[in-house]
Scaffold this active site. Structure first.
Site, PDB file in Angstrom:
ATOM      1  N   ARG A 127       0.807  -1.238   0.000  1.00 30.30           N
ATOM      2  CA  ARG A 127       0.000   0.000   0.000  1.00 30.30           C
ATOM      3  C   ARG A 127       0.831   1.275   0.000  1.00 30.30           C
ATOM      4  O   ARG A 127       0.339   2.341   0.371  1.00 30.30           O
ATOM      5  CB  ARG A 127      -0.989   0.019   1.170  1.00 30.30           C
ATOM      6  CG  ARG A 127      -1.946  -1.143   1.109  1.00 30.30           C
ATOM      7  CD  ARG A 127      -3.176  -0.906   1.942  1.00 30.30           C
ATOM      8  NE  ARG A 127      -4.106  -2.001   1.745  1.00 30.30           N
ATOM      9  CZ  ARG A 127      -3.994  -3.176   2.339  1.00 30.30           C
ATOM     10  NH1 ARG A 127      -3.023  -3.391   3.210  1.00 30.30           N
ATOM     11  NH2 ARG A 127      -4.855  -4.119   2.083  1.00 30.30           N
ATOM     12  N   LYS A 149       2.561  11.347 -11.337  1.00 32.82           N
ATOM     13  CA  LYS A 149       1.756  10.340 -12.043  1.00 32.82           C
ATOM     14  C   LYS A 149       2.591   9.088 -12.202  1.00 32.82           C
ATOM     15  O   LYS A 149       3.729   9.144 -12.676  1.00 32.82           O
ATOM     16  CB  LYS A 149       1.379  10.843 -13.442  1.00 32.82           C
ATOM     17  CG  LYS A 149       0.179  11.735 -13.493  1.00 32.82           C
ATOM     18  CD  LYS A 149      -0.295  11.718 -14.948  1.00 32.82           C
ATOM     19  CE  LYS A 149      -1.045  12.941 -15.322  1.00 32.82           C
ATOM     20  NZ  LYS A 149      -1.360  12.955 -16.752  1.00 32.82           N
ATOM     21  N   GLU A 191       8.904  18.293 -25.637  1.00 38.11           N
ATOM     22  CA  GLU A 191       8.203  18.662 -24.394  1.00 38.11           C
ATOM     23  C   GLU A 191       8.722  19.994 -23.849  1.00 38.11           C
ATOM     24  O   GLU A 191       7.970  20.758 -23.238  1.00 38.11           O
ATOM     25  CB  GLU A 191       8.349  17.561 -23.333  1.00 38.11           C
ATOM     26  CG  GLU A 191       7.688  16.235 -23.696  1.00 38.11           C
ATOM     27  CD  GLU A 191       6.145  16.246 -23.639  1.00 38.11           C
ATOM     28  OE1 GLU A 191       5.546  17.297 -23.345  1.00 38.11           O
ATOM     29  OE2 GLU A 191       5.551  15.189 -23.912  1.00 38.11           O
ATOM     30  N   LYS A 233       6.235  22.995 -14.537  1.00 38.22           N
ATOM     31  CA  LYS A 233       5.347  21.848 -14.287  1.00 38.22           C
ATOM     32  C   LYS A 233       4.928  21.785 -12.824  1.00 38.22           C
ATOM     33  O   LYS A 233       3.764  21.522 -12.512  1.00 38.22           O
ATOM     34  CB  LYS A 233       6.009  20.528 -14.711  1.00 38.22           C
ATOM     35  CG  LYS A 233       5.048  19.371 -14.494  1.00 38.22           C
ATOM     36  CD  LYS A 233       5.354  18.131 -15.269  1.00 38.22           C
ATOM     37  CE  LYS A 233       4.278  17.073 -14.969  1.00 38.22           C
ATOM     38  NZ  LYS A 233       4.595  15.768 -15.509  1.00 38.22           N
ATOM     39  N   GLU A 243      -5.252  16.067 -11.495  1.00 30.29           N
ATOM     40  CA  GLU A 243      -5.835  16.308 -12.816  1.00 30.29           C
ATOM     41  C   GLU A 243      -7.362  16.327 -12.753  1.00 30.29           C
ATOM     42  O   GLU A 243      -8.032  15.822 -13.643  1.00 30.29           O
ATOM     43  CB  GLU A 243      -5.375  15.205 -13.778  1.00 30.29           C
ATOM     44  CG  GLU A 243      -5.153  15.702 -15.193  1.00 30.29           C
ATOM     45  CD  GLU A 243      -4.497  14.649 -16.074  1.00 30.29           C
ATOM     46  OE1 GLU A 243      -3.366  14.888 -16.482  1.00 30.29           O
ATOM     47  OE2 GLU A 243      -5.094  13.609 -16.325  1.00 30.29           O
ATOM     48  N   ARG A 248      -4.582  21.042 -15.155  1.00 27.64           N
ATOM     49  CA  ARG A 248      -3.458  20.277 -15.677  1.00 27.64           C
ATOM     50  C   ARG A 248      -3.636  19.936 -17.151  1.00 27.64           C
ATOM     51  O   ARG A 248      -2.691  19.538 -17.825  1.00 27.64           O
ATOM     52  CB  ARG A 248      -3.322  18.997 -14.826  1.00 27.64           C
ATOM     53  CG  ARG A 248      -1.899  18.530 -14.660  1.00 27.64           C
ATOM     54  CD  ARG A 248      -1.795  17.467 -13.578  1.00 27.64           C
ATOM     55  NE  ARG A 248      -0.578  16.702 -13.775  1.00 27.64           N
ATOM     56  CZ  ARG A 248      -0.021  15.909 -12.871  1.00 27.64           C
ATOM     57  NH1 ARG A 248      -0.567  15.775 -11.698  1.00 27.64           N
ATOM     58  NH2 ARG A 248       1.073  15.250 -13.144  1.00 27.64           N
ATOM     59  N   ASN A 252      -1.368  19.245 -21.867  1.00 33.08           N
ATOM     60  CA  ASN A 252      -1.676  18.383 -23.002  1.00 33.08           C
ATOM     61  C   ASN A 252      -1.653  19.116 -24.331  1.00 33.08           C
ATOM     62  O   ASN A 252      -2.096  18.563 -25.346  1.00 33.08           O
ATOM     63  CB  ASN A 252      -3.075  17.794 -22.802  1.00 33.08           C
ATOM     64  CG  ASN A 252      -2.992  16.342 -22.430  1.00 33.08           C
ATOM     65  OD1 ASN A 252      -2.278  15.587 -23.081  1.00 33.08           O
ATOM     66  ND2 ASN A 252      -3.692  15.965 -21.389  1.00 33.08           N
ATOM     67  N   HIS A 255      -1.022  17.393 -27.660  1.00 35.26           N
ATOM     68  CA  HIS A 255      -1.099  15.949 -27.432  1.00 35.26           C
ATOM     69  C   HIS A 255      -2.309  15.276 -28.072  1.00 35.26           C
ATOM     70  O   HIS A 255      -2.339  14.057 -28.182  1.00 35.26           O
ATOM     71  CB  HIS A 255      -1.075  15.648 -25.929  1.00 35.26           C
ATOM     72  CG  HIS A 255       0.301  15.746 -25.336  1.00 35.26           C
ATOM     73  ND1 HIS A 255       1.045  16.905 -25.376  1.00 35.26           N
ATOM     74  CD2 HIS A 255       1.083  14.826 -24.695  1.00 35.26           C
ATOM     75  CE1 HIS A 255       2.208  16.692 -24.788  1.00 35.26           C
ATOM     76  NE2 HIS A 255       2.259  15.442 -24.369  1.00 35.26           N
ATOM     77  N   HIS A 259      -1.218  11.854 -29.758  1.00 40.29           N
ATOM     78  CA  HIS A 259      -1.599  10.505 -29.331  1.00 40.29           C
ATOM     79  C   HIS A 259      -2.158   9.696 -30.503  1.00 40.29           C
ATOM     80  O   HIS A 259      -1.911   8.495 -30.614  1.00 40.29           O
ATOM     81  CB  HIS A 259      -2.610  10.572 -28.179  1.00 40.29           C
ATOM     82  CG  HIS A 259      -1.986  11.028 -26.885  1.00 40.29           C
ATOM     83  ND1 HIS A 259      -2.670  11.764 -25.949  1.00 40.29           N
ATOM     84  CD2 HIS A 259      -0.731  10.869 -26.385  1.00 40.29           C
ATOM     85  CE1 HIS A 259      -1.873  12.028 -24.927  1.00 40.29           C
ATOM     86  NE2 HIS A 259      -0.688  11.493 -25.170  1.00 40.29           N
ATOM     87  N   HIS A 272       7.588  10.162 -28.926  1.00 38.09           N
ATOM     88  CA  HIS A 272       6.466  10.921 -28.364  1.00 38.09           C
ATOM     89  C   HIS A 272       6.658  12.422 -28.630  1.00 38.09           C
ATOM     90  O   HIS A 272       5.740  13.113 -29.077  1.00 38.09           O
ATOM     91  CB  HIS A 272       6.368  10.626 -26.864  1.00 38.09           C
ATOM     92  CG  HIS A 272       5.351  11.449 -26.147  1.00 38.09           C
ATOM     93  ND1 HIS A 272       4.006  11.322 -26.386  1.00 38.09           N
ATOM     94  CD2 HIS A 272       5.485  12.417 -25.215  1.00 38.09           C
ATOM     95  CE1 HIS A 272       3.341  12.177 -25.619  1.00 38.09           C
ATOM     96  NE2 HIS A 272       4.220  12.860 -24.907  1.00 38.09           N
TER      97      HIS A 272
END
Ligand code: NAD
Ligand code: ZN
Length: 372
Positions: A127, A149, A191, A233, A243, A248, A252, A255, A259, A272
Protein backbone atom coordinates in the site's frame (compact mmCIF):
# COMPACT_ATOMS: atom_id res chain seq x y z
CA UNK A 1 27.23 25.70 -13.30
CA UNK A 2 26.56 24.63 -9.71
CA UNK A 3 23.65 22.27 -9.06
CA UNK A 4 20.25 23.91 -8.66
CA UNK A 5 17.77 22.86 -6.03
CA UNK A 6 14.08 23.36 -6.77
CA UNK A 7 11.69 23.09 -3.85
CA UNK A 8 8.42 21.58 -5.10
CA UNK A 9 5.44 22.36 -2.87
CA UNK A 10 2.12 20.69 -3.61
CA UNK A 11 -0.82 21.40 -1.28
CA UNK A 12 -1.65 18.45 0.96
CA UNK A 13 1.59 16.62 0.10
CA UNK A 14 5.08 16.52 1.55
CA UNK A 15 7.30 19.00 -0.30
CA UNK A 16 10.29 17.61 -2.15
CA UNK A 17 13.52 18.74 -3.70
CA UNK A 18 14.45 18.34 -7.34
CA UNK A 19 18.19 18.71 -7.80
CA UNK A 20 19.51 19.51 -11.27
CA UNK A 21 23.21 19.60 -12.08
CA UNK A 22 26.29 18.10 -13.64
CA UNK A 23 27.61 14.83 -12.13
CA UNK A 24 25.37 14.87 -9.07
CA UNK A 25 24.60 11.14 -9.39
CA UNK A 26 27.67 10.41 -7.30
CA UNK A 27 26.09 12.38 -4.44
CA UNK A 28 22.79 10.45 -4.58
CA UNK A 29 23.43 8.46 -1.38
CA UNK A 30 24.41 11.48 0.68
CA UNK A 31 21.41 13.42 -0.64
CA UNK A 32 19.02 10.56 0.21
CA UNK A 33 20.33 10.56 3.77
CA UNK A 34 19.09 14.15 3.97
CA UNK A 35 15.55 13.33 2.76
CA UNK A 36 13.26 12.55 5.69
CA UNK A 37 11.17 9.88 3.93
CA UNK A 38 14.18 7.79 2.92
CA UNK A 39 16.93 8.80 5.35
CA UNK A 40 16.48 5.75 7.59
CA UNK A 41 15.45 3.09 5.04
CA UNK A 42 16.97 -0.28 5.96
CA UNK A 43 16.98 -1.34 2.30
CA UNK A 44 16.58 0.29 -1.11
CA UNK A 45 15.51 -1.30 -4.40
CA UNK A 46 17.24 0.26 -7.38
CA UNK A 47 15.33 -0.30 -10.64
CA UNK A 48 16.84 0.48 -14.04
CA UNK A 49 16.65 -0.79 -17.61
CA UNK A 50 18.96 -2.78 -19.86
CA UNK A 51 20.37 0.32 -21.59
CA UNK A 52 20.82 2.44 -18.49
CA UNK A 53 22.15 -0.20 -16.10
CA UNK A 54 25.48 -0.83 -17.92
CA UNK A 55 26.09 2.93 -18.01
CA UNK A 56 24.97 4.28 -14.64
CA UNK A 57 23.88 1.55 -12.23
CA UNK A 58 27.34 1.14 -10.68
CA UNK A 59 27.69 4.87 -10.00
CA UNK A 60 24.23 5.10 -8.40
CA UNK A 61 24.71 1.94 -6.37
CA UNK A 62 28.20 2.88 -5.16
CA UNK A 63 26.86 6.21 -4.01
CA UNK A 64 23.97 4.64 -2.08
CA UNK A 65 26.13 1.87 -0.59
CA UNK A 66 28.78 4.48 0.26
CA UNK A 67 26.16 6.32 2.28
CA UNK A 68 25.51 3.14 4.27
CA UNK A 69 22.37 1.86 2.54
CA UNK A 70 21.73 -1.81 1.85
CA UNK A 71 20.87 -1.86 -1.88
CA UNK A 72 19.45 -4.52 -4.17
CA UNK A 73 18.77 -3.95 -7.85
CA UNK A 74 16.51 -5.09 -10.66
CA UNK A 75 17.06 -4.43 -14.36
CA UNK A 76 14.08 -4.60 -16.70
CA UNK A 77 14.20 -4.70 -20.51
CA UNK A 78 14.56 -1.24 -22.05
CA UNK A 79 11.43 0.03 -23.77
CA UNK A 80 7.74 0.70 -23.30
CA UNK A 81 6.93 -3.02 -23.07
CA UNK A 82 8.29 -3.01 -19.51
CA UNK A 83 5.42 -0.79 -18.38
CA UNK A 84 3.25 -3.90 -18.20
CA UNK A 85 1.25 -5.92 -15.69
CA UNK A 86 3.67 -8.82 -16.23
CA UNK A 87 6.79 -6.80 -15.40
CA UNK A 88 5.11 -5.00 -12.49
CA UNK A 89 4.12 -8.45 -11.18
CA UNK A 90 7.70 -9.72 -11.43
CA UNK A 91 8.98 -6.67 -9.56
CA UNK A 92 6.34 -7.04 -6.79
CA UNK A 93 7.26 -10.71 -6.37
CA UNK A 94 10.96 -9.84 -6.20
CA UNK A 95 10.23 -7.14 -3.63
CA UNK A 96 8.43 -9.67 -1.48
CA UNK A 97 11.26 -12.23 -1.78
CA UNK A 98 13.83 -9.56 -0.91
CA UNK A 99 11.85 -8.85 2.25
CA UNK A 100 11.23 -5.20 1.47
CA UNK A 101 8.83 -3.45 3.82
CA UNK A 102 7.08 -0.11 3.95
CA UNK A 103 10.11 1.41 5.63
CA UNK A 104 12.14 0.70 2.46
CA UNK A 105 12.10 2.70 -0.79
CA UNK A 106 12.39 2.31 -4.55
CA UNK A 107 14.96 4.28 -6.54
CA UNK A 108 14.02 4.54 -10.25
CA UNK A 109 17.12 5.07 -12.41
CA UNK A 110 16.12 5.57 -16.04
CA UNK A 111 13.77 7.30 -18.44
CA UNK A 112 10.03 7.73 -18.13
CA UNK A 113 9.42 3.99 -18.50
CA UNK A 114 11.48 3.04 -15.46
CA UNK A 115 10.23 6.16 -13.67
CA UNK A 116 6.55 5.30 -14.18
CA UNK A 117 7.02 1.59 -13.48
CA UNK A 118 9.20 2.09 -10.38
CA UNK A 119 6.86 4.68 -8.92
CA UNK A 120 3.84 2.48 -9.68
CA UNK A 121 5.22 -0.59 -7.92
CA UNK A 122 6.43 1.59 -5.02
CA UNK A 123 3.03 3.23 -4.61
CA UNK A 124 1.20 -0.11 -4.58
CA UNK A 125 3.55 -2.55 -2.81
CA UNK A 126 2.35 -2.91 0.79
CA UNK A 127 0.00 0.00 0.00
CA UNK A 128 2.80 2.38 -0.66
CA UNK A 129 6.44 3.13 -0.01
CA UNK A 130 8.51 6.16 -1.10
CA UNK A 131 10.12 6.51 -4.50
CA UNK A 132 13.23 8.47 -5.44
CA UNK A 133 13.35 9.47 -9.11
CA UNK A 134 16.70 9.52 -10.89
CA UNK A 135 15.66 10.48 -14.45
CA UNK A 136 18.17 9.79 -17.22
CA UNK A 137 16.36 11.05 -20.36
CA UNK A 138 15.63 14.66 -21.22
CA UNK A 139 11.90 13.83 -21.30
CA UNK A 140 11.95 12.31 -17.83
CA UNK A 141 13.95 15.24 -16.41
CA UNK A 142 11.64 17.90 -17.86
CA UNK A 143 8.35 16.08 -17.48
CA UNK A 144 7.68 12.62 -16.08
CA UNK A 145 9.85 12.59 -12.93
CA UNK A 146 7.97 15.54 -11.43
CA UNK A 147 4.22 15.62 -10.85
CA UNK A 148 3.49 12.27 -9.26
CA UNK A 149 1.76 10.34 -12.04
CA UNK A 150 2.71 6.67 -12.02
CA UNK A 151 1.47 3.97 -14.33
CA UNK A 152 1.63 0.95 -16.55
CA UNK A 153 -0.02 0.11 -19.88
CA UNK A 154 -2.78 -2.34 -20.78
CA UNK A 155 -3.39 -3.92 -24.18
CA UNK A 156 -6.34 -1.52 -24.42
CA UNK A 157 -4.16 1.57 -24.10
CA UNK A 158 -1.26 3.44 -22.53
CA UNK A 159 -1.18 4.44 -18.86
CA UNK A 160 -4.61 2.95 -18.13
CA UNK A 161 -3.57 1.71 -14.68
CA UNK A 162 -1.76 3.97 -12.28
CA UNK A 163 -1.70 6.07 -9.16
CA UNK A 164 -0.80 9.55 -8.05
CA UNK A 165 2.19 9.62 -5.70
CA UNK A 166 4.73 12.40 -5.46
CA UNK A 167 8.39 11.32 -5.30
CA UNK A 168 10.42 11.83 -2.11
CA UNK A 169 13.34 13.31 -4.03
CA UNK A 170 14.39 13.81 -7.67
CA UNK A 171 18.03 13.75 -8.79
CA UNK A 172 18.57 14.99 -12.37
CA UNK A 173 22.27 14.46 -13.04
CA UNK A 174 22.54 16.10 -16.43
CA UNK A 175 25.91 14.55 -17.41
CA UNK A 176 24.07 11.26 -18.09
CA UNK A 177 22.32 12.93 -21.02
CA UNK A 178 25.56 12.74 -23.03
CA UNK A 179 24.80 9.10 -23.93
CA UNK A 180 21.19 9.73 -24.94
CA UNK A 181 20.54 8.86 -28.61
CA UNK A 182 19.64 11.78 -30.91
CA UNK A 183 16.05 10.61 -31.34
CA UNK A 184 15.48 10.62 -27.56
CA UNK A 185 17.10 14.04 -27.32
CA UNK A 186 14.73 15.52 -29.89
CA UNK A 187 11.87 13.77 -28.11
CA UNK A 188 12.64 15.66 -24.88
CA UNK A 189 13.03 18.91 -26.85
CA UNK A 190 9.40 18.51 -28.00
CA UNK A 191 8.20 18.66 -24.39
CA UNK A 192 10.54 21.58 -23.63
CA UNK A 193 9.03 23.52 -26.55
CA UNK A 194 5.50 22.66 -25.36
CA UNK A 195 6.26 23.93 -21.85
CA UNK A 196 7.81 27.13 -23.18
CA UNK A 197 4.88 28.01 -25.45
CA UNK A 198 2.23 27.51 -22.81
CA UNK A 199 4.27 28.99 -19.96
CA UNK A 200 5.32 32.54 -20.81
CA UNK A 201 7.01 35.01 -23.15
CA UNK A 202 10.06 34.82 -20.93
CA UNK A 203 10.52 31.05 -21.42
CA UNK A 204 9.42 31.06 -25.10
CA UNK A 205 11.78 33.81 -26.25
CA UNK A 206 14.62 32.44 -24.12
CA UNK A 207 14.15 29.09 -25.88
CA UNK A 208 14.10 30.73 -29.32
CA UNK A 209 17.43 32.39 -28.48
CA UNK A 210 18.88 29.15 -27.14
CA UNK A 211 17.32 26.51 -29.41
CA UNK A 212 20.52 25.75 -31.33
CA UNK A 213 22.52 25.49 -28.11
CA UNK A 214 19.91 23.15 -26.62
CA UNK A 215 20.02 21.02 -29.75
CA UNK A 216 23.83 20.87 -29.41
CA UNK A 217 23.38 19.94 -25.71
CA UNK A 218 25.37 22.87 -24.31
CA UNK A 219 25.49 22.16 -20.61
CA UNK A 220 24.42 25.53 -19.19
CA UNK A 221 21.49 25.81 -21.60
CA UNK A 222 20.43 22.21 -20.98
CA UNK A 223 20.46 22.74 -17.21
CA UNK A 224 18.49 25.96 -17.51
CA UNK A 225 15.89 24.44 -19.86
CA UNK A 226 15.36 21.56 -17.42
CA UNK A 227 15.01 23.91 -14.44
CA UNK A 228 12.54 26.13 -16.28
CA UNK A 229 10.42 23.11 -17.25
CA UNK A 230 10.42 21.73 -13.72
CA UNK A 231 9.44 25.06 -12.16
CA UNK A 232 6.67 25.39 -14.75
CA UNK A 233 5.35 21.85 -14.29
CA UNK A 234 5.54 22.00 -10.49
CA UNK A 235 3.47 25.19 -10.61
CA UNK A 236 0.78 23.53 -12.71
CA UNK A 237 0.71 20.38 -10.58
CA UNK A 238 0.44 22.47 -7.41
CA UNK A 239 -2.86 23.83 -8.75
CA UNK A 240 -4.23 20.45 -9.83
CA UNK A 241 -2.29 17.50 -8.45
CA UNK A 242 -4.77 14.80 -9.49
CA UNK A 243 -5.84 16.31 -12.82
CA UNK A 244 -9.36 16.86 -11.53
CA UNK A 245 -9.66 20.64 -11.66
CA UNK A 246 -9.26 21.22 -15.37
CA UNK A 247 -5.93 23.02 -14.91
CA UNK A 248 -3.46 20.28 -15.68
CA UNK A 249 -5.13 19.73 -19.05
CA UNK A 250 -3.12 22.46 -20.72
CA UNK A 251 0.01 20.35 -20.23
CA UNK A 252 -1.68 18.38 -23.00
CA UNK A 253 -1.07 21.10 -25.60
CA UNK A 254 -0.25 19.35 -28.89
CA UNK A 255 -1.10 15.95 -27.43
CA UNK A 256 -4.54 15.43 -29.02
CA UNK A 257 -3.15 14.77 -32.49
CA UNK A 258 0.13 13.42 -31.05
CA UNK A 259 -1.60 10.50 -29.33
CA UNK A 260 -3.47 9.67 -32.55
CA UNK A 261 -0.21 9.80 -34.55
CA UNK A 262 1.55 7.49 -32.07
CA UNK A 263 -1.31 4.99 -32.07
CA UNK A 264 -1.94 5.02 -35.85
CA UNK A 265 1.68 4.97 -37.01
CA UNK A 266 2.42 2.21 -34.47
CA UNK A 267 3.93 3.07 -31.06
CA UNK A 268 7.64 3.70 -31.39
CA UNK A 269 7.56 4.66 -35.08
CA UNK A 270 7.86 8.31 -34.07
CA UNK A 271 9.08 9.41 -30.66
CA UNK A 272 6.47 10.92 -28.36
CA UNK A 273 8.13 14.35 -28.58
CA UNK A 274 8.22 14.26 -32.37
CA UNK A 275 4.48 13.48 -32.38
CA UNK A 276 3.87 16.28 -29.85
CA UNK A 277 5.73 18.73 -32.10
CA UNK A 278 3.47 17.76 -35.01
CA UNK A 279 0.45 18.11 -32.71
CA UNK A 280 1.61 21.58 -31.61
CA UNK A 281 1.89 22.64 -35.26
CA UNK A 282 -1.62 21.36 -35.88
CA UNK A 283 -3.03 23.06 -32.77
CA UNK A 284 -1.55 26.37 -33.95
CA UNK A 285 -2.89 25.78 -37.47
CA UNK A 286 -6.36 24.98 -36.13
CA UNK A 287 -6.26 27.94 -33.75
CA UNK A 288 -5.35 30.24 -36.63
CA UNK A 289 -8.24 28.96 -38.75
CA UNK A 290 -10.60 29.56 -35.85
CA UNK A 291 -9.33 33.12 -35.50
CA UNK A 292 -7.83 32.48 -32.07
CA UNK A 293 -4.11 31.98 -32.68
CA UNK A 294 -2.16 34.75 -34.45
CA UNK A 295 -0.62 33.41 -37.68
CA UNK A 296 2.70 34.96 -36.66
CA UNK A 297 2.76 32.84 -33.51
CA UNK A 298 2.09 29.68 -35.54
CA UNK A 299 5.06 30.60 -37.78
CA UNK A 300 7.37 31.39 -34.88
CA UNK A 301 6.46 28.14 -33.14
CA UNK A 302 7.16 26.24 -36.38
CA UNK A 303 10.60 27.85 -36.68
CA UNK A 304 11.37 27.01 -33.05
CA UNK A 305 10.47 23.35 -33.59
CA UNK A 306 12.64 23.25 -36.74
CA UNK A 307 15.56 24.74 -34.81
CA UNK A 308 15.17 22.04 -32.15
CA UNK A 309 15.42 19.33 -34.80
CA UNK A 310 11.70 18.56 -34.81
CA UNK A 311 10.79 18.76 -38.49
CA UNK A 312 7.30 18.11 -39.88
CA UNK A 313 6.65 14.37 -39.98
CA UNK A 314 6.95 12.60 -43.32
CA UNK A 315 3.73 10.72 -42.57
CA UNK A 316 0.06 11.67 -42.53
CA UNK A 317 -2.53 10.16 -40.28
CA UNK A 318 -5.49 8.79 -42.30
CA UNK A 319 -8.31 11.28 -41.76
CA UNK A 320 -11.17 9.13 -40.51
CA UNK A 321 -8.93 7.01 -38.28
CA UNK A 322 -7.30 10.14 -36.86
CA UNK A 323 -10.73 11.59 -36.05
CA UNK A 324 -11.81 8.34 -34.41
CA UNK A 325 -8.62 8.22 -32.37
CA UNK A 326 -8.87 11.83 -31.26
CA UNK A 327 -12.41 11.11 -30.06
CA UNK A 328 -10.87 8.79 -27.46
CA UNK A 329 -8.79 11.67 -26.06
CA UNK A 330 -9.19 12.24 -22.31
CA UNK A 331 -10.35 15.83 -22.90
CA UNK A 332 -13.41 14.74 -24.92
CA UNK A 333 -16.69 15.59 -23.12
CA UNK A 334 -20.02 14.27 -24.42
CA UNK A 335 -18.37 13.13 -27.64
CA UNK A 336 -17.14 16.67 -28.34
CA UNK A 337 -13.49 17.17 -29.34
CA UNK A 338 -11.63 19.71 -27.18
CA UNK A 339 -8.30 21.27 -27.98
CA UNK A 340 -5.83 23.32 -25.99
CA UNK A 341 -5.39 26.31 -28.32
CA UNK A 342 -3.25 29.41 -27.98
CA UNK A 343 -4.46 33.00 -27.95
CA UNK A 344 -0.88 34.03 -27.37
CA UNK A 345 2.27 32.67 -25.77
CA UNK A 346 1.32 31.74 -22.19
CA UNK A 347 -2.36 32.38 -22.91
CA UNK A 348 -4.36 29.30 -23.82
CA UNK A 349 -7.99 28.21 -24.05
CA UNK A 350 -9.61 24.79 -23.86
CA UNK A 351 -12.01 24.91 -26.78
CA UNK A 352 -14.77 22.61 -28.07
CA UNK A 353 -14.31 22.28 -31.83
CA UNK A 354 -16.83 20.78 -34.28
CA UNK A 355 -15.80 17.50 -35.87
CA UNK A 356 -16.13 18.93 -39.37
CA UNK A 357 -13.91 21.92 -38.53
CA UNK A 358 -11.25 19.59 -37.12
CA UNK A 359 -11.44 17.25 -40.12
CA UNK A 360 -11.23 20.15 -42.61
CA UNK A 361 -8.33 21.68 -40.71
CA UNK A 362 -6.48 18.38 -40.59
CA UNK A 363 -6.85 17.91 -44.31
CA UNK A 364 -5.58 21.44 -45.03
CA UNK A 365 -2.77 20.97 -42.47
CA UNK A 366 -1.52 17.95 -44.37
CA UNK A 367 -1.83 19.77 -47.70
CA UNK A 368 -0.12 22.91 -46.39
CA UNK A 369 3.50 23.87 -46.91
CA UNK A 370 5.94 21.87 -44.76
CA UNK A 371 7.10 25.07 -43.03
CA UNK A 372 4.10 25.15 -40.68
P1 NAD B 1 12.32 5.54 -22.02
O1 NAD B 1 12.30 5.44 -20.55
O2 NAD B 1 11.87 4.37 -22.80
O3 NAD B 1 13.79 5.95 -22.50
C1 NAD B 1 14.05 6.08 -23.87
C2 NAD B 1 15.24 5.20 -24.30
O4 NAD B 1 16.44 5.80 -23.83
C3 NAD B 1 15.22 3.79 -23.69
O5 NAD B 1 15.71 2.91 -24.65
C4 NAD B 1 16.20 3.90 -22.53
O6 NAD B 1 16.78 2.66 -22.21
C5 NAD B 1 17.21 4.86 -23.08
N1 NAD B 1 17.97 5.66 -22.11
C6 NAD B 1 17.49 6.22 -20.99
N2 NAD B 1 18.42 7.00 -20.44
C7 NAD B 1 19.53 6.90 -21.21
C8 NAD B 1 20.81 7.48 -21.15
N3 NAD B 1 21.13 8.39 -20.22
N4 NAD B 1 21.71 7.15 -22.09
C9 NAD B 1 21.37 6.27 -23.08
N5 NAD B 1 20.16 5.71 -23.21
C10 NAD B 1 19.24 6.03 -22.27
O7 NAD B 1 11.42 6.77 -22.54
P2 NAD B 1 11.18 8.28 -22.04
O8 NAD B 1 10.97 9.06 -23.27
O9 NAD B 1 12.18 8.72 -21.04
O10 NAD B 1 9.80 8.14 -21.25
C11 NAD B 1 8.62 7.74 -21.92
C12 NAD B 1 7.63 7.23 -20.89
O11 NAD B 1 7.34 8.30 -19.98
C13 NAD B 1 6.31 6.81 -21.51
O12 NAD B 1 5.95 5.55 -20.98
C14 NAD B 1 5.33 7.88 -21.04
O13 NAD B 1 4.04 7.37 -20.87
C15 NAD B 1 5.95 8.30 -19.74
N6 NAD B 1 5.59 9.66 -19.31
C16 NAD B 1 5.12 9.81 -18.05
C17 NAD B 1 4.78 11.06 -17.59
C18 NAD B 1 4.32 11.23 -16.17
O14 NAD B 1 3.86 12.33 -15.83
N7 NAD B 1 4.43 10.23 -15.35
C19 NAD B 1 4.91 12.18 -18.42
C20 NAD B 1 5.39 11.99 -19.72
C21 NAD B 1 5.73 10.73 -20.15
ZN1 ZN C 1 3.92 14.39 -23.52
Amino acid sequence: MPATRIDVQIPGEHGYDVRVGDAILAALGRECRGVQAVAQCPQLLLISDSNVAPLYLACAKDSLVGAGYKVCDITVDAGESSKSIAVAGEVWEAMALLGLGRDCAVVSLGGGVVGDLGAFVASTFMRGMPVVQVPTTLLSMVDSSVGGKTGINLAAGKNLVGTFMQPAYVCASTDVLSTLPEREWACGCGEVAKSAVIDSDDFFFWLIDNAEALRRREQAVVDEAICRCIVFKAGVVAQDKTESRGVREYLNYGHTLAHAIEALSGYGTYSHGAAVAEGMRFAAFLGTRLGLTPAELADTQGQLLDALGLARLDWRAPLSEAMECMKRDKKVRGGQLRFVLLRDVGDWALLDVDDQDVADALESFYDAAPAL
